[in-house]
Each structure stands twice: as structure tokens, then as C-alpha cells.
Motif scaffolding. Structure first.
Motif, PDB file in Angstrom:
ATOM      1  N   UNK A  81     -69.719 -92.129 -82.250  1.00 22.49           N
ATOM      2  CA  UNK A  81     -68.601 -91.513 -81.534  1.00 22.49           C
ATOM      3  C   UNK A  81     -69.038 -90.892 -80.210  1.00 22.49           C
ATOM      4  N   UNK A  82     -70.363 -90.769 -79.998  1.00 24.82           N
ATOM      5  CA  UNK A  82     -70.869 -90.147 -78.775  1.00 24.82           C
ATOM      6  C   UNK A  82     -71.404 -91.162 -77.773  1.00 24.82           C
ATOM      7  N   UNK A  83     -71.236 -92.442 -78.080  1.00 25.34           N
ATOM      8  CA  UNK A  83     -71.712 -93.496 -77.178  1.00 25.34           C
ATOM      9  C   UNK A  83     -70.737 -93.677 -76.013  1.00 25.34           C
ATOM     10  N   UNK A  84     -71.282 -93.766 -74.791  1.00 22.98           N
ATOM     11  CA  UNK A  84     -70.456 -93.999 -73.608  1.00 22.98           C
ATOM     12  C   UNK A  84     -71.078 -95.136 -72.782  1.00 22.98           C
ATOM     13  N   UNK A  85     -70.387 -96.253 -72.646  1.00 20.39           N
ATOM     14  CA  UNK A  85     -70.908 -97.329 -71.801  1.00 20.39           C
ATOM     15  C   UNK A  85     -70.870 -96.911 -70.333  1.00 20.39           C
ATOM     16  N   UNK A  86     -71.820 -97.405 -69.542  1.00 23.58           N
ATOM     17  CA  UNK A  86     -71.877 -97.118 -68.116  1.00 23.58           C
ATOM     18  C   UNK A  86     -71.111 -98.212 -67.374  1.00 23.58           C
ATOM     19  N   UNK A  87     -70.155 -97.818 -66.559  1.00 24.93           N
ATOM     20  CA  UNK A  87     -69.347 -98.779 -65.810  1.00 24.93           C
ATOM     21  C   UNK A  87     -70.231 -99.506 -64.795  1.00 24.93           C
ATOM     22  N   UNK A  88     -69.956-100.793 -64.604  1.00 27.98           N
ATOM     23  CA  UNK A  88     -70.827-101.577 -63.728  1.00 27.98           C
ATOM     24  C   UNK A  88     -70.712-101.164 -62.260  1.00 27.98           C
ATOM     25  N   UNK A  89     -69.692-100.406 -61.905  1.00 24.46           N
ATOM     26  CA  UNK A  89     -69.564 -99.908 -60.536  1.00 24.46           C
ATOM     27  C   UNK A  89     -70.193 -98.521 -60.379  1.00 24.46           C
ATOM     28  N   UNK A  90     -70.719 -97.966 -61.454  1.00 24.31           N
ATOM     29  CA  UNK A  90     -71.303 -96.629 -61.406  1.00 24.31           C
ATOM     30  C   UNK A  90     -72.604 -96.626 -60.608  1.00 24.31           C
ATOM     31  N   UNK A  91     -72.874 -95.501 -59.924  1.00 22.13           N
ATOM     32  CA  UNK A  91     -74.146 -95.354 -59.214  1.00 22.13           C
ATOM     33  C   UNK A  91     -75.325 -95.319 -60.187  1.00 22.13           C
ATOM     34  N   UNK A  92     -75.039 -95.052 -61.443  1.00 21.10           N
ATOM     35  CA  UNK A  92     -76.108 -94.997 -62.447  1.00 21.10           C
ATOM     36  C   UNK A  92     -76.490 -96.388 -62.944  1.00 21.10           C
ATOM     37  N   UNK A  93     -75.711 -97.384 -62.588  1.00 22.16           N
ATOM     38  CA  UNK A  93     -76.008 -98.753 -63.010  1.00 22.16           C
ATOM     39  C   UNK A  93     -77.085 -99.330 -62.099  1.00 22.16           C
ATOM     40  N   UNK A  94     -78.227 -99.761 -62.649  1.00 27.17           N
ATOM     41  CA  UNK A  94     -79.303-100.317 -61.809  1.00 27.17           C
ATOM     42  C   UNK A  94     -78.821-101.533 -61.028  1.00 27.17           C
ATOM     43  N   UNK A  95     -79.294-101.665 -59.810  1.00 27.44           N
ATOM     44  CA  UNK A  95     -78.925-102.804 -58.979  1.00 27.44           C
ATOM     45  C   UNK A  95     -79.308-104.121 -59.623  1.00 27.44           C
ATOM     46  N   UNK A  96     -78.417-105.097 -59.515  1.00 25.19           N
ATOM     47  CA  UNK A  96     -78.688-106.413 -60.070  1.00 25.19           C
ATOM     48  C   UNK A  96     -78.366-106.558 -61.537  1.00 25.19           C
ATOM     49  N   UNK A  97     -77.848-105.494 -62.167  1.00 28.33           N
ATOM     50  CA  UNK A  97     -77.560-105.558 -63.599  1.00 28.33           C
ATOM     51  C   UNK A  97     -76.304-106.361 -63.906  1.00 28.33           C
ATOM     52  N   UNK A  98     -75.357-106.370 -62.952  1.00 25.01           N
ATOM     53  CA  UNK A  98     -74.140-107.125 -63.172  1.00 25.01           C
ATOM     54  C   UNK A  98     -73.206-106.456 -64.163  1.00 25.01           C
TER      55      UNK A  98
END
Length: 428
Positions: A81-98
Motif C-alpha cells: 500500500x506504500x508503493x508509488x511508481x515514478x512518473x516517466x516525466x518526473x525529474x527523478x526518472x533517470x534519463x533514457x529510462x523511457x
């Protein structure tokens, strides 16, 4: 005079009696995180247990010095219940991850517009797709928030490929490479700790647990003297990646050191010095790996090492017997004496940059394959080995190693057995 073992133990009690602040989301100063390390007797790999999510799922994760981040198996039996996916447009998403997507039902590892994760299991010879997310982690019962990790479900792949080669209890890999998403990088930055981590790998669970220290190693010194037992050598960056997946022109994020020469029983091996250096194509050199159970050598180094070792062993009246794969030099145990550091065999010395020597004694060079036969625990990596010397887990056992990621240096103790201590001495 008190023995080193007693002083070592008293220090350990002092270290472990200091509480770690928990459940902090800011940059409050914390004491180093200390995670227990176990050795799997079947695979000879090392792992630690990490709690993930709510409800808490305890998972055994293999420790990989070359792993870029922490990933785990979030199959259809996993939920949080505490899992949160990182949006692909987020600054926290590594470059090139898609971006990744899913048709549902939505759960960890199955969501839309999610930052992708390239999951690497070096034993599977494959790159797996997954999601980047954040969830609560329990590290030695300390609750930590906001760390990014990768997850993908093993039930989405055939033949259990995702977890191939890992211990039976293994559910993923804890990566400690020089990357922004590696566990030690995230923890030290988010909790205001020194950018250091240390490993002390156990030789056997029967002889106690080892330790992963995130935030720096404990200080060990000669009793009644302020002289550290740790020696230091530079960590270097291979300008070419040695990882299974990388961008063109990326440097390696694994840990390389410079070996100037190799000795057996005090005599320098006659090997091409160019093999011990990283060339302009990223080939050669020496790296440290926890995913190689035994040290792997380029054939042009392995063959003279075996010849030199066999000769020195013969001088000690040690009887050679038939080889046992994958080892090339094996001996009759009854003809080998014993010392505090294991079987009494010729030492192997790595002369390192900075004028220091890493001495490998019998406890780290020999492998007992049965009650009657012990073999030199080095293997032939062939003539096409990209890295000439890959120091494997067996050589690292009962040694304390600290990786300083700011000053880019490795500090190492050589065998703690010399001082009547083990990695388990750090635990109360």
C-alpha cells in the motif's frame, strides 16, 4: 597487553550500542546503517535481508558491487500500500529510462506512464524490463522512506529467468555501484552520511555473519597505538563501461584498482605489465566483484600464477593431485600445514598503487573441495578476458574493505584472521 580480539570486541560493543535514528525523511545526521551479510553455500554468493513495503515483505537480496541499483521481484503475490511508481516525466526518472505501461490489474510493477527500469541479473544473460518506484524499506529494522528501486515480476518471464543463478531464497539484487541510484548513494545523500560504504564478507554462516556498513567502516587499530590496520589504494574509473547495458561513451561504474605486480611466495610473476593496466579500449586492469565467487585471471596471468604456486608448494613438500574443475591446481590436504590464516600455502601478493600490498593467505586462496583435496581458488578466464584480474568473493572473505566515493580510494585490512578476528567480530 590486551589482545586485538578483546579490543576489537569492545569497540564493536561501543559501535553497535549507539542507536540509529529511525523513520526520518530529512537529512538528520544518522549513524551508519549496518546490514547483516550471509553466504549461500550452494552459489557462494553473499546476500542481506531487506524489508520492503506495507505489509512488510522480507527479501534476501544478493550484494553486487557492480549493480547499478536495488531491484526485487514484485510478482503477482507481492503487493504494498506504500508503493508509488515514478512518473516517466518526473525529474527523478533517470534519463533514457523511457515509459512503461500495463493493462492491469494495477499494482507494484504494473502501472501506466511509469519510469522504466532496466533490470540486470548477470547470471541470466538478459536485460529485463521493470518499473522504477519508491517504497518504504526496512534496513536492520530502521524504516527508510523515499528511496528509488526497480521492480519486475518473475511470473512475467519464462523458466524463472529473472532469478536465475541467485540463491534459492534470493529475490533480487542490492546494487552498490558508483551510480546515483545505488543504495549507498541514496542513503548517504538523504541521511547526511559520509559517502562511504564498507563490506566484510563472512567465510561461512557457521562462523558468524558479515556486515555491510553504509556511511563508513568502523575504525580498527593496533591495541594501545593509534595506528590503523587499514591500507589505502586509489580507486580508478575505467573510461569504458564493463556493464551488460550502457550508453555509448559511458565510463564503468564498477570498482577498479591498480595492481602494479603480482607475487607468489615473494617472487614477482613474469607477466606483461600492459595486462595490469586499463588500455584505451577499457580492457585489462583489476576490478573487485562480489558476483564472481572466485578470482578470475586472464590466461596470460593465470598460467604463470599456477606454475609459480605449484613450485612454491612443492618446496613446502605439499603434494599435488588431479585437478578438480574449475580449478587448475589441487593438493592433498594431509600434506598441508595450518596457520591462523588457514592452510599453510604460499602467499599471493598484489602490489598496488600507492606502495601498499594486499596479501592473500591460505584462508582466501584455497578452496576445500572435499575432505582430502584443496585447490587454488583462482580460475582461468581465457585469452579474451576483458578485465585481466577480477578479484572474487573468496579472496574478500574475512577482510574489511571500505569504499570512499568522495576521495575515490579503497581501504582494506587484508585477512582479519591475522588479528584473531572475523567479520562477525563487529556484531554484538
Amino acid at each position: 597487553m590486551a589482545s586485538f580480539a578483546v579490543n576489537f570486541f569492545l569497540f564493536t560493543i561501543a559501535l553497535l550500542s549507539i542507536p540509529i535514528l529511525s523513520q526520518s525523511k530529512g537529512k538528520t545526521q544518522l549513524r551508519p546503517f549496518i546490514l547483516p551479510i550471509e553466504k549461500d553455500p550452494k552459489t557462494n554468493l553473499f546476500y542481506t535481508s531487506v524489508g520492503i513495503g506495507n505489509p512488510r515483505h522480507d527479501m534476501d537480496l544478493v550484494i553486487d558491487l557492480g549493480g547499478p541499483f536495488l531491484w526485487y521481484d514484485c510478482n503477482d503475490r507481492y503487493n504494498s500500500t506504500t508503493y508509488h511508481p515514478i512518473h516517466c516525466a518526473s525529474k527523478r526518472c533517470p534519463g533514457g529510462s523511457g515509459c512503461s505501461g500495463c493493462n492491469g490489474p494495477f499494482r507494484p510493477g504494473c502501472s501506466n506512464d511509469t519510469c522504466g527500469a532496466f533490470i540486470v541479473n548477470p547470471f541470466a544473460n538478459s536485460i529485463f524490463t521493470g518499473d522504477t518506484g519508491e517504497d518504504v524499506l526496512f534496513l536492520s529494522n530502521t524504516k527508510v522512506f523515499g528511496l528509488l528501486s526497480g521492480c519486475t515480476g518473475s511470473d512475467g518471464f519464462t523458466d524463472e529467468a529473472l532469478l536465475r543463478g541467485l540463491p534459492e531464497s534470493g529475490k533480487g539484487i542490492l546494487g552498490l555501484a558508483r551510480t546515483q541510484l545505488a543504495l549507498q548513494t541514496q542513503l548517504t545523500l538523504s541521511h547526511n552520511l559520509p559517502r562511504k560504504f564498507a563490506l566484510c564478507l563472512p567465510s561461512s554462516n557457521k562462523k558468524g555473519l558479515g556486515n555491510l556498513f553504509i556511511g563508513g567502516a568502523p575504525h580498527i587499530s593496533i591495541p594501545h597505538q593509534n595506528v590503523s590496520l587499514m591500507l589505502t589504494t586509489p580507486l580508478i574509473v575505467n573510461p569504458f563501461s564493463t556493464a551488460p547495458i550502457f550508453g555509448e561513451g559511458d565510463p564503468s561504474y564498477e570498482y577498479f584498482i591498480v595492481a602494479k605486480s603480482i607475487k607468489v611466495g615473494g617472487e614477482i610473476l613474469n607477466v606483461k605489465s600492459s595486462l595490469l593496466s586499463v588500455d584505451n579500449k577499457g580492457q585489462g586492469g583489476t576490478k573487485i566483484s562480489t558476483m564472481n565467487p572466485f578470482t578470475v585471471l586472464h590466461s596470460a596471468i593465470y598460467k604463470p600464477l599456477v606454475r609459480g604456486f605449484v613450485k612454491k608448494a612443492s618446496d613446502k613438500k605439499i603434494k599435488r593431485v588431479a585437478s578438480v574443475a574449475p580449478f587448475g591446481a589441487c593438493f592433498e590436504v594431509s600434506t598441508i600445514g595450518r596457520t591462523i590464516t588457514g592452510l599453510d600455502v604460499p602467499t599471493i601478493e598484489l602490489e598496488l598503487e600507492g606502495g601498499v600490498q594486499w596479501t592473500i593467505y591460505g584462508g582466501n586462496s584455497m578452496v576445500l573441495v572435499n575432505k582430502k583435496v584443496a585447490c587454488l581458488g583462482f580460475v582461468d578466464g581465457g585469452k579474451e578476458s576483458r578485465t585481466s584480474v577480477v578479484i572474487g568473493g573468496h579472496v574478500l572473505e574475512e577482510n574489511l574493505l571500505e569504499f570512499d566515493l568522495v576521495s575515490s580510494k579503497l581501504s582494506f585490512s587484508s585477512s582479519l584472521l591475522l588479528h584473531n578476528a572475523r567479520c562477525s567480530s563487529f556484531r554484538s
